[in-house]
Design a protein around this motif. Sequence first.
Motif, PDB file in Angstrom:
ATOM      1  N   HIS A  76       0.819  -1.226   0.000  1.00  0.00           N
ATOM      2  CA  HIS A  76       0.000   0.000   0.000  1.00  0.00           C
ATOM      3  C   HIS A  76       0.845   1.265   0.000  1.00  0.00           C
ATOM      4  O   HIS A  76       0.486   2.263  -0.596  1.00  0.00           O
ATOM      5  CB  HIS A  76      -0.886   0.051   1.257  1.00  0.00           C
ATOM      6  N   VAL A  77       1.937   1.204   0.746  1.00  0.00           N
ATOM      7  CA  VAL A  77       2.719   2.423   0.986  1.00  0.00           C
ATOM      8  C   VAL A  77       4.186   2.181   0.644  1.00  0.00           C
ATOM      9  O   VAL A  77       4.741   1.137   0.990  1.00  0.00           O
ATOM     10  CB  VAL A  77       2.635   2.868   2.471  1.00  0.00           C
ATOM     11  N   VAL A  78       4.785   3.167  -0.009  1.00  0.00           N
ATOM     12  CA  VAL A  78       6.227   3.108  -0.280  1.00  0.00           C
ATOM     13  C   VAL A  78       6.903   4.196   0.547  1.00  0.00           C
ATOM     14  O   VAL A  78       6.495   5.362   0.499  1.00  0.00           O
ATOM     15  CB  VAL A  78       6.525   3.328  -1.784  1.00  0.00           C
ATOM     16  N   VAL A  79       7.916   3.800   1.320  1.00  0.00           N
ATOM     17  CA  VAL A  79       8.755   4.780   2.018  1.00  0.00           C
ATOM     18  C   VAL A  79      10.090   4.786   1.293  1.00  0.00           C
ATOM     19  O   VAL A  79      10.811   3.787   1.305  1.00  0.00           O
ATOM     20  CB  VAL A  79       8.963   4.405   3.501  1.00  0.00           C
ATOM     21  N   HIS A  80      10.379   5.911   0.635  1.00  0.00           N
ATOM     22  CA  HIS A  80      11.609   5.983  -0.156  1.00  0.00           C
ATOM     23  C   HIS A  80      12.643   6.776   0.632  1.00  0.00           C
ATOM     24  O   HIS A  80      12.529   7.986   0.786  1.00  0.00           O
ATOM     25  CB  HIS A  80      11.300   6.646  -1.499  1.00  0.00           C
ATOM     26  N   SER A  81      13.652   6.060   1.136  1.00  0.00           N
ATOM     27  CA  SER A  81      14.679   6.755   1.924  1.00  0.00           C
ATOM     28  C   SER A  81      16.079   6.420   1.423  1.00  0.00           C
ATOM     29  O   SER A  81      17.051   6.633   2.131  1.00  0.00           O
ATOM     30  CB  SER A  81      14.555   6.402   3.411  1.00  0.00           C
ATOM     31  N   ALA A  82      16.148   5.899   0.202  1.00  0.00           N
ATOM     32  CA  ALA A  82      17.464   5.540  -0.344  1.00  0.00           C
ATOM     33  C   ALA A  82      18.126   6.780  -0.934  1.00  0.00           C
ATOM     34  O   ALA A  82      17.616   7.376  -1.877  1.00  0.00           O
ATOM     35  CB  ALA A  82      17.304   4.465  -1.411  1.00  0.00           C
ATOM     36  N   LEU A  83      19.225   7.172  -0.331  1.00  0.00           N
ATOM     37  CA  LEU A  83      20.031   8.279  -0.855  1.00  0.00           C
ATOM     38  C   LEU A  83      21.487   7.854  -0.740  1.00  0.00           C
ATOM     39  O   LEU A  83      21.855   7.151   0.206  1.00  0.00           O
ATOM     40  CB  LEU A  83      19.823   9.549  -0.029  1.00  0.00           C
ATOM     41  N   HIS A  84      22.284   8.304  -1.691  1.00  0.00           N
ATOM     42  CA  HIS A  84      23.696   7.970  -1.584  1.00  0.00           C
ATOM     43  C   HIS A  84      24.276   8.691  -0.375  1.00  0.00           C
ATOM     44  O   HIS A  84      24.052   9.879  -0.185  1.00  0.00           O
ATOM     45  CB  HIS A  84      24.438   8.374  -2.862  1.00  0.00           C
ATOM     46  N   ARG A  85      25.046   7.958   0.449  1.00  0.00           N
ATOM     47  CA  ARG A  85      25.448   8.514   1.741  1.00  0.00           C
ATOM     48  C   ARG A  85      26.731   9.326   1.684  1.00  0.00           C
ATOM     49  O   ARG A  85      26.883  10.294   2.396  1.00  0.00           O
ATOM     50  CB  ARG A  85      25.611   7.371   2.754  1.00  0.00           C
ATOM     51  N   SER A  86      27.668   8.908   0.858  1.00  0.00           N
ATOM     52  CA  SER A  86      28.973   9.585   0.876  1.00  0.00           C
ATOM     53  C   SER A  86      28.887  10.947   0.191  1.00  0.00           C
ATOM     54  O   SER A  86      28.377  11.067  -0.923  1.00  0.00           O
ATOM     55  CB  SER A  86      30.012   8.729   0.177  1.00  0.00           C
ATOM     56  N   VAL A  99      18.353  10.866  -7.677  1.00  0.00           N
ATOM     57  CA  VAL A  99      17.285  11.582  -8.389  1.00  0.00           C
ATOM     58  C   VAL A  99      16.538  10.679  -9.372  1.00  0.00           C
ATOM     59  O   VAL A  99      15.316  10.538  -9.278  1.00  0.00           O
ATOM     60  CB  VAL A  99      17.864  12.798  -9.152  1.00  0.00           C
ATOM     61  N   GLU A 100      17.271  10.080 -10.290  1.00  0.00           N
ATOM     62  CA  GLU A 100      16.601   9.367 -11.382  1.00  0.00           C
ATOM     63  C   GLU A 100      15.779   8.192 -10.875  1.00  0.00           C
ATOM     64  O   GLU A 100      14.708   7.900 -11.395  1.00  0.00           O
ATOM     65  CB  GLU A 100      17.623   8.899 -12.420  1.00  0.00           C
ATOM     66  N   CYS A 101      16.290   7.510  -9.861  1.00  0.00           N
ATOM     67  CA  CYS A 101      15.522   6.357  -9.367  1.00  0.00           C
ATOM     68  C   CYS A 101      14.242   6.819  -8.682  1.00  0.00           C
ATOM     69  O   CYS A 101      13.221   6.133  -8.740  1.00  0.00           O
ATOM     70  CB  CYS A 101      16.378   5.479  -8.475  1.00  0.00           C
ATOM     71  N   THR A 102      14.272   7.987  -8.086  1.00  0.00           N
ATOM     72  CA  THR A 102      13.054   8.537  -7.465  1.00  0.00           C
ATOM     73  C   THR A 102      12.019   8.837  -8.548  1.00  0.00           C
ATOM     74  O   THR A 102      10.829   8.529  -8.421  1.00  0.00           O
ATOM     75  CB  THR A 102      13.392   9.834  -6.695  1.00  0.00           C
ATOM     76  N   ARG A 103      12.518   9.434  -9.619  1.00  0.00           N
ATOM     77  CA  ARG A 103      11.630   9.770 -10.751  1.00  0.00           C
ATOM     78  C   ARG A 103      10.988   8.498 -11.317  1.00  0.00           C
ATOM     79  O   ARG A 103       9.793   8.436 -11.549  1.00  0.00           O
ATOM     80  CB  ARG A 103      12.460  10.467 -11.833  1.00  0.00           C
ATOM     81  N   GLU A 104      11.830   7.477 -11.492  1.00  0.00           N
ATOM     82  CA  GLU A 104      11.366   6.222 -12.069  1.00  0.00           C
ATOM     83  C   GLU A 104      10.374   5.526 -11.129  1.00  0.00           C
ATOM     84  O   GLU A 104       9.352   4.994 -11.556  1.00  0.00           O
ATOM     85  CB  GLU A 104      12.584   5.325 -12.343  1.00  0.00           C
ATOM     86  N   LEU A 105      10.714   5.573  -9.858  1.00  0.00           N
ATOM     87  CA  LEU A 105       9.849   4.944  -8.858  1.00  0.00           C
ATOM     88  C   LEU A 105       8.459   5.587  -8.878  1.00  0.00           C
ATOM     89  O   LEU A 105       7.437   4.896  -8.856  1.00  0.00           O
ATOM     90  CB  LEU A 105      10.506   5.106  -7.484  1.00  0.00           C
ATOM     91  N   LEU A 106       8.434   6.903  -8.950  1.00  0.00           N
ATOM     92  CA  LEU A 106       7.153   7.615  -8.993  1.00  0.00           C
ATOM     93  C   LEU A 106       6.364   7.235 -10.243  1.00  0.00           C
ATOM     94  O   LEU A 106       5.139   7.084 -10.202  1.00  0.00           O
ATOM     95  CB  LEU A 106       7.394   9.126  -8.979  1.00  0.00           C
ATOM     96  N   ARG A 107       7.076   7.100 -11.335  1.00  0.00           N
ATOM     97  CA  ARG A 107       6.419   6.745 -12.600  1.00  0.00           C
ATOM     98  C   ARG A 107       5.801   5.351 -12.518  1.00  0.00           C
ATOM     99  O   ARG A 107       4.673   5.120 -12.956  1.00  0.00           O
ATOM    100  CB  ARG A 107       7.453   6.808 -13.729  1.00  0.00           C
ATOM    101  N   LEU A 108       6.538   4.419 -11.889  1.00  0.00           N
ATOM    102  CA  LEU A 108       6.056   3.042 -11.824  1.00  0.00           C
ATOM    103  C   LEU A 108       4.902   2.873 -10.840  1.00  0.00           C
ATOM    104  O   LEU A 108       3.939   2.153 -11.125  1.00  0.00           O
ATOM    105  CB  LEU A 108       7.209   2.096 -11.447  1.00  0.00           C
ATOM    106  N   ILE A 109       4.998   3.531  -9.696  1.00  0.00           N
ATOM    107  CA  ILE A 109       3.923   3.324  -8.712  1.00  0.00           C
ATOM    108  C   ILE A 109       2.608   3.957  -9.171  1.00  0.00           C
ATOM    109  O   ILE A 109       1.539   3.572  -8.720  1.00  0.00           O
ATOM    110  CB  ILE A 109       4.306   3.836  -7.300  1.00  0.00           C
TER     111      ILE A 109
END
Lengths: 317, 263
Positions: A76-86, A99-109
């Motif tokens: 039901h819910v996606v929590v997106h907290s993946a960010l490059h740490r270094s 950035v791009e994976c967030t964009r893609e994730l939004l497009r897919l969901i």
Amino acid sequence: MTRVLVTGATTGIGTALLQRLFARPNVEHILAVGIEERPSALPPDSDRFTYVVCDLTRSRQMRQLIFGPARTLGIHVVVHSALHRSALDTGKHIHALNVECTRELLRLIERHPTIERFVYRSVAEVYRLDHDLPNLIGEDHPLELSSRAPQWVRDRVEGDLTVCTQMGMSSVSIVVLRCAEILMPEVGSQLWDYLRSAVCLRPIGFDPMINVLSVPDAVRAIERALTCRVQGVFNIPGCDTLPLSRITKNWGRRDIPLPGPLLSPAYRLRTRTIGTEFRYDLNLTRFHFSGVLDGTRARDKLHYEPQHSVQWRKAAS
Amino acid sequence: MPRLDPNDIKFRDAGHGYDIFGLNPRTVAAATRIAGLLYDHYFRVTSHGAHHIPAGGSAILAANHSGTLPLDAAMLYIDVLTHTDPPRVPRALLDVFVPRFPFVGAFFARVGGVGGTRRNCRRLLQDGELIMVFPEGAPGIAKTFNHRYELQPWRVGHAELAIEYRVPVIPVAIIGAEEQWPLIARIDRFKVFGAPYLPIPATPLPLPAHYHIHYGEPIALHEDYSRPDPDDPEIVAAAAARVESAVQVLIERGLRERKGIFR
């Protein structure tokens, strides 16, 4: 209650969130996603918990995740907290994760049959700090859009704005949580890296107020965002607001003020010789001017108020 | 002035002895001890009508500004601390260049100074604080000696806030500051740390002018104007003009009543 997908499961905050959600009986299933092999801190796979290794920068892998396990489990819910740490790494691959994976994730969901809500963990560093800006930062505060800003900041601003642009346009309800700095390893905290040295240098004549978020409060804020029905951007401040010199003292470190122009070369030298992740250029304005998140909107809409102070001695050790 | 106990100072502790803007009661007490010497022995401040300062709740003190360096603000600050029980720390609204000054910006934050932005003001008024504002801004302090006691263009932000947040405005006239350190010229091209000018005072140190601080009756702008009125520039200008004329009346009274610049 709900079925949750959490990205960035191997980050400090991701692990803490997963443990908290797992302890709640009304969370039916948790789908944890990380790029590394399963960390020992996470629960074993069961009828309530699944860990999936996925490189979110790979479009095919992400598609398989969203329309594979996420569909089968009825997330039901996606929590997106993946960010490059270094903060030292730069380049296209880093941008792809931030950035791009967030964009893609939004497009897919958007096309997913069961996902109704998207919670994005952003950071307070997206805000611009300057002498002529308010010390109290509201959600409408100017963002750090300067072309001179390092990629670490630019990526976070772009990721945040990518999510914000979908708000109200998407069939999915979206929440962006701009969290104050979380003092813990593996979350990309610059303050944490700063405090790893026995001697902490800061610009002489400046001692800005900094707000710090504890892990339990960060987890609570995300939990609130999971269960509330509102959407929007929310600042998530912590209990502790104190001067930088006091943070250093609480951490048991030695605070040495130096003339500002000496700090950049000193920290660059230290990064090259010792290899710490702290970058002074990233923190230049933050070490001069106060910036404290205003959590009024989160209090009113998400019913979130910070409750847990940072356990300074415990955290430092 | 009596010695200030930091424990008597009421403030919103953000967890570590500081409020979110950086106010620290210990620094307030220490700074007041030092500046108190100037207040008591150098400028020998006399206060008139201090009972008009509200003991609690949000309010705005609007004063005239002068004196090359903001010593008038320091004297008003101590006067308010001295004449309120429990002592209220007036929150001075700082010009935007102040935080850029090393030490100065940090010190002002510790004693209660706050950058004069709308969001900061809103929070202060919502938290029941007493705001200290100089609507003339830098032009007031930068005027040369031949323009003493002439109010410079009066900004309107305080009136807007007073109407919007339903708080009274207390007009304040500071007499003596105009003569404390006569400004004979200023270099406008000298802009270190964003400061608007470099002052050229007539004397190397401030003169021991006798300060008189006059508080007027609180002006309840919010009783005459409604909440949407701050959006109307004409209404806001008229409200600010009321405050300005109240300050002007107090200045004239103060000048009339004083026995001399140094007496």
